[in-house]
Design an enzyme around this catalytic site. Structure first.
Site, PDB file in Angstrom:
ATOM      1  N   HIS A  88       0.795  -1.119  -0.104  1.00  0.00           N
ATOM      2  CA  HIS A  88      -0.122  -0.012   0.037  1.00  0.00           C
ATOM      3  C   HIS A  88       0.914   1.128   0.114  1.00  0.00           C
ATOM      4  CE1 HIS A  88       0.980   0.809   4.296  1.00  0.00           C
ATOM      5  NE2 HIS A  88       0.946  -0.304   4.489  1.00  0.00           N
ATOM      6  N   SER A 139       1.391   4.201  -5.016  1.00  0.00           N
ATOM      7  CA  SER A 139       1.755   5.386  -4.388  1.00  0.00           C
ATOM      8  C   SER A 139       3.270   5.182  -3.845  1.00  0.00           C
ATOM      9  CB  SER A 139       1.000   6.059  -3.832  1.00  0.00           C
ATOM     10  OG  SER A 139       1.421   7.327  -3.340  1.00  0.00           O
ATOM     11  N   ASP A 155      -4.774  12.934 -11.096  1.00  0.00           N
ATOM     12  CA  ASP A 155      -4.041  12.660  -9.906  1.00  0.00           C
ATOM     13  C   ASP A 155      -3.441  14.055  -9.413  1.00  0.00           C
ATOM     14  OD1 ASP A 155      -2.281  11.972  -7.987  1.00  0.00           O
ATOM     15  OD2 ASP A 155      -1.904  10.085  -8.672  1.00  0.00           O
ATOM     16  N   HIS A 185      -5.726  10.167  -7.617  1.00  0.00           N
ATOM     17  CA  HIS A 185      -4.814   9.261  -6.874  1.00  0.00           C
ATOM     18  C   HIS A 185      -5.287   7.960  -6.338  1.00  0.00           C
ATOM     19  CE1 HIS A 185      -0.959   8.663  -5.340  1.00  0.00           C
ATOM     20  NE2 HIS A 185      -1.361   8.680  -4.093  1.00  0.00           N
TER      21      HIS A 185
END
Length: 421
Positions: free
Chosen positions: A154, A228, A373, A401
């Site tokens: 993540h 990310s 984003d 995003h």
């Protein structure tokens, strides 16, 4: 000519407001540095170290630390901090000698609830594991490629719940039968350990994934999916295990090429530009540039997360909160601050090297990013494609995003399955 001049007025106003606001924040951060030193000294016996003063005698670890930790320009700090540091009482300047890795429960400014301290009973990362539904003997009989592993990583202020609530729920029957999925809570986030004496470098994050997933589950090959900030960790992990990685899917990767100059400074300047508008950029700058004001925010929000969650439940009349609401407070200031700088900013220096290793190994890389984003510039993905033309790039026009996954979970999962195959 007059029309062009008028169009520049909003930008000029934003620039002027940014200059004034961030000068004020420079002063406030210095004040809070002094206040936290006093509070830590009285409540913990000695002041904690901070990044306001340059390290005079760098340790061997210093090479892995981001230059942005100590190199953030603060005019007020540069004029005043050296004098203050020399004049502080000894108990405010000596380094605190506390328990070591995984033994200290929490600081006075961190939350001490059962949920936030659950990590103290474990030394490995918290995992969500979704096993393939067939027996091991059946998979082995059909060949090594019939059963495959996928590691999910993540992003910042998130957790394994991102993948549990999206990809895990939308897997096809074929994937349920043939893939074993591992979603980790990164070191310092979610329900994973948040040690206070850890610098949260790329090496720290990679080694924890190795010792919590790759080693214990004996993964000889695996796919990687990251979002990310997790993309930086995924590339570091993939480069280290280039012979084992089968594919890499990067969602909104914060890529800044070292070949174009100081990648660390560019990463900090792009992701956390000192501007008051748009609001999301201001929040990023506030948390990335101001160590002590960021700690204030964590003290106010994270330490009191149970109160804020109760308020949200009361207002929304809901018994359960969205996982993104709870994830955003499941960290300590120390873990978030150092991970932001040492992974997102400092890690930018190493990305080109990782890509060269993976390109030589023939690794398959897919990049996905939302066209709207506002956190990671779309140009990052375009530059990544320029760096390696073999990369498969998908720009999702109307996605932001997080919406590039959350807003299209089923479609995103189908795309993953096609890429894995």
């Amino acid at each position: 000519m007059s029309g062009k001049w008028v169009s520049r007025i909003p930008e000029s106003l934003i620039a002027a407001a940014s200059l004034a606001v961030f000068f004020l924040l420079d002063i406030l951060d210095l004040v809070m540095c002094f206040i936290f030193r006093i509070a830590d000294g009285f409540l913990e016996g000695a002041a904690s170290s901070c990044c306001c003063v340059q390290q005079r005698h760098p340790s061997p670890l210093h090479a892995e630390l981001s230059e942005s930790l100590h190199g953030r320009r603060n005019v007020v700090r540069e004029m005043v901090m050296g004098f203050l540091f020399l004049k502080l009482p000894p108990f405010l300047t000596r380094k605190r000698k506390g328990p070591t890795f995984l033994t200290r429960k929490n600081r006075w400014s961190d939350c001490g609830c059962q949920s936030c301290l659950s990590w103290t009973t474990r030394s490995a990362l918290h995992l969500l594991v979704k096993q393939q539904q067939r027996e091991k003997e059946e998979i082995r009989a059909e060949g090594e490629n019939s059963g495959q592993n996928v590691i999910f990583i993540h992003g910042f202020l998130s957790s394994s719940s991102l993948w549990k609530e999206t990809v895990f729920l939308n897997l096809s029957e074929h994937s349920r039968q043939n893939y074993r999925l591992f979603a980790v809570d990164l070191l310092g986030f979610g329900s994973s350990p948040k040690p206070e004496d850890c610098p949260y470098t790329l090496t720290n994050h990679v080694e924890m994934i190795e010792s919590s997933v790759i080693g214990p589950f004996e993964l000889s090959s695996f796919h990687l999916v990251a979002h990310s900030m997790g993309c930086v960790i995924a590339l570091a992990l993939a480069a280290k295990h280039s012979a084992s990685v089968k594919s890499i899917t990067l969602v909104a990767p914060p890529y800044f090429s070292a070949s174009r100059g100081d990648a660390t400074a560019e990463a900090l300047g792009q992701i956390a530009a000192r501007r008051v508008w748009p609001p999301l950029l201001f929040f990023s700058a506030f948390m990335a540039w101001y160590e002590h004001l960021g700690r204030c925010a964590c003290f106010f929000l994270c330490r009191n997360h149970r109160f804020w969650e109760w308020i949200i439940k009361l207002v929304t009349r809901s018994r359960d909160l969205h996982f993104m609401t709870t994830d955003v407070t499941r960290h300590t200031h120390h873990s978030a601050w150092h991970t932001m700088h040492n992974v997102v900013c400092g890690g930018a220096r190493f990305l080109d090297g990782y890509l060269e290793v993976l390109r030589a190994a023939g690794a398959k890389i897919c990049v996905v990013q939302g066209g709207k984003d506002e956190v990671v510039p779309v140009q990052c993905s375009l530059n990544l494609k320029m760096k390696d033309p073999e990369i498969e790039l998908h720009i999702i026009p109307k996605a932001d995003h997080s919406g590039v996954i959350l807003g299209r979970a089923e479609e995103f999962t189908r795309d993953l399955e096609r890429f894995w195959a």
